[in-house]
Scaffold this active site. Sequence first.
Site, mmCIF file in Angstrom:
data_model
loop_
_atom_site.group_PDB
_atom_site.id
_atom_site.type_symbol
_atom_site.label_atom_id
_atom_site.label_comp_id
_atom_site.label_asym_id
_atom_site.label_seq_id
_atom_site.Cartn_x
_atom_site.Cartn_y
_atom_site.Cartn_z
ATOM 1 N N SER A 144 0.812 -1.222 0.000
ATOM 2 C CA SER A 144 0.000 0.000 0.000
ATOM 3 C C SER A 144 0.842 1.268 0.000
ATOM 4 C CB SER A 144 -0.964 0.005 1.186
ATOM 5 O OG SER A 144 -0.264 -0.187 2.403
ATOM 6 N N HIS A 195 1.668 4.524 4.870
ATOM 7 C CA HIS A 195 0.956 5.234 3.807
ATOM 8 C C HIS A 195 1.527 6.636 3.609
ATOM 9 C CE1 HIS A 195 -2.769 2.500 4.658
ATOM 10 N NE2 HIS A 195 -1.780 1.856 4.069
#
Length: 314
Positions: A144, A195
Amino acid sequence: MQRRQGRVNAGLLLLLYQISQVGLQNIPSVTLGVLALNIFLFLNPVRPLPEVCISVKEGFYRRNWQRLLLSPFHHADDWHLYYNMVSMLWKGIMLEKKLKSVWFAYIIAVFSVLIGVVYMVLEFMLVKILDDPSYEMNCAVGFSGVLFALKVLNNHYNPGRVSSVLGLQISSKYACWVELVAIHLISPGTSFAGHLAGILVGLMYTMGPLKKIMKACAGGISSFTDPARPRDYYSEYYGYPGYQYRTPRSYYDYTGGLTEEEQLERAVLNSLHERDFGGATYNNERRPYGFWFPPEQHSEEDIRRQRLRRFERR
């Protein structure tokens, strides 16, 4: 290397179905390779997750640098893999054709390692700022972070779009920041620092020196040409009455005008409503891409005739 055993992986089956709906021939080579590598390592992990995840303690203090290579390509479960790889599928289709395969592969390789480094720096800063040593133990896996970096690149090379985040229409320029906060609020167990590291690496590439450094280090990769960044869609004038401008068919012609997030949502919903995994049909035509739009009840000619009749009645 050990084989993953246990229950049926519904997320993996759904991912394979989505890939089949797009068609292997429609997926660029590097994107397809990344998908295959992540699926393979999900089914055959190199080591158990606690031994491949990246953290300050394992990566920095214990100098276990191989985790920088392993952690992005391992996933916690099948749904973690599914959502990351569906997102990679669309981003890869959009970016690889624009950046060319060799350079796109170079970006994936550099981003995968660099995001792990930035992640450790962020966690180390949290240890010092909050005086909380537990942040040294936070161990992250998954692709991610790379996806957030690719989202920054996608927004840079395709500006002016609007993304739907939790039903809110957000300019794509700020969508990654809104998603960063939204994902953390909805799923507190996700890696906020991972992230954020992806976004920062993406910005280092688009606004900082990273792209120049990569070009200087690449040297021999002469096939790379930096694509021109188009103007915002809302500042373009595409036509006027009596004139219709048609561009060559491209990836966007097959998305029905949906944003990336809307494509993902439509893909998930349609897949969940499919009655079988054999590829349902409509009027003997295979549905494309894992999401579809039912054909209109009336053709354009029928609609035109109905309008004419309405005016005749008046």
